[in-house]
Design an enzyme around this catalytic site. Structure first.
Site, PDB file in Angstrom:
ATOM      1  CB  SER A   1     -65.652  17.458  30.261  1.00 13.30           C
ATOM      2  OG  SER A   1     -67.178  15.919  30.272  1.00 13.30           O
TER       3      SER A   1
ATOM      4  CE1 TYR B   1     -65.432  19.174  35.174  1.00 15.59           C
ATOM      5  CE2 TYR B   1     -66.820  18.043  33.974  1.00 15.59           C
ATOM      6  CZ  TYR B   1     -65.270  17.940  34.464  1.00 15.59           C
ATOM      7  OH  TYR B   1     -64.773  17.424  34.187  1.00 15.59           O
TER       8      TYR B   1
END
Length: 318
Positions: A188, A201
């Site tokens: 990400s 995350y």
């Protein structure tokens, strides 16, 4: 005769010019991936008969599965939603005439890999896309604001970290024996810096990057390409299906773009707009980015955005 100080500053100036010249060349190469990183038409199918895609039921994973089938590969698609996978298998088969194998697996659970290994052991697998990932909350939160933190930690680590490592452990030996193979690990863009409000995350995704880069260093000379792909905005369920624009790409457009950068190195943003966005975020002073007013504003903004596009949920799995 030049003084030592003059020689030093002349050398320093030359080094700076060379450094930024190389940086400019690298940016130029990223602008024209088809010219700098060309792939033969048969590239993917030459890796092996089968590709495996985790988190394939929708979004980025779905488009990777379609793209690889369009490149002539049979595809194993994996996620926890059987009905969606079966429909996708039908769609891919009808569109490409390739074989599609469905494997149902909930990667947040501890014990799913023995069955996966058994199902895959006889396949000639040339491409692995580790796409499955879990965002603990659609709304950014501080770490301790999670109502079931122990369970969240376990599920995030299982899904985002353990699954990638275990799938590589399962399929890398066959690739090494054949002397060829491709592994794409989806990370990400927010992992480009320590990212408050998405701490767990973002940390799991930086593991994806470092693990991928380490593996590439270990196995590059054995004929494999192992790459971390680090997108920012892609219009998926995890992103609340935001409207597409110059920065928020459709899954299909992002996957098409990212595959053009497969030979661009062990880490890529997958698109030129996301590369510039990453540069911009890294350029913001941390004192500004980490200020309470900014973090609270981010939380409120996403909350309002999510309210407009869909009802909030506490868990998203791609």
């Amino acid at each position: 005769m030049k003084s030592l100080l003059e020689v030093f500053f002349t050398s320093l100036g030359g080094a700076v010019v060379v450094y930024y010249g190389v940086k400019l060349l690298l940016v130029t190469k990223m602008l024209y991936p088809k010219m700098w990183f060309p792939l033969p038409k048969s590239f993917f199918s030459s890796m092996g008969e089968w590709a495996v895609v985790t988190g394939a039921s929708e979004g980025i994973g779905r488009e990777y599965a379609f793209a690889l089938a369009e490149q002539g590969m049979n595809v194993v698609i994996m996620s926890r939603t059987k009905a969606t996978l079966e429909q996708l298998a039908k769609d891919i088969g009808e569109a490409t005439s390739r074989m599609v194998k469905v494997l149902v697996a909930d990667f947040t659970e501890d014990k799913v890999f023995s069955d996966i290994e058994e199902q895959l052991k006889d396949l000639n697998i040339g491409v692995l896309v580790n796409n499955v990932g879990m965002l603990p909350s659609n709304i950014p939160k501080r770490f301790l604001e999670d109502t079931d933190l122990d369970q969240t930690i376990t599920r995030v680590i299982n899904c985002n970290v353990k699954t990638m490592a275990k799938m590589c452990k399962t399929l890398l030996p066959g690739m090494e024996n054949r002397g060829k193979g491709v592994i794409i690990n989806v990370s990400s863009g927010i992992a480009c810096i320590p990212f408050p409000m998405y701490s767990l995350y973002a940390a799991s995704k930086i593991f994806v990057e470092r693990f991928s880069q380490g593996l590439q260093a270990e196995y590059k000379e054995k004929g494999m390409i192992i790459q971390a792909v680090t997108p920012f905005g892609v219009s998926t369920r995890m992103m609340g299906y935001q409207a597409t624009d110059m920065v928020t790409l459709s899954p299909r457009d992002f996957v098409k773009s990212s595959l053009q950068y497969l030979r661009a190195g062990d880490r890529t943003y997958g698109s030129i707009c996301h590369m510039f966005l990453g540069w911009l975020i890294r350029s913001i002073p941390r004192k500004i980015l980490y200020a309470d007013s900014v973090l609270n504003g981010l939380q409120e903004y996403v909350e309002k955005k999510q309210a407009k596009t869909r009802s909030s949920s506490t868990l998203s799995i791609a």
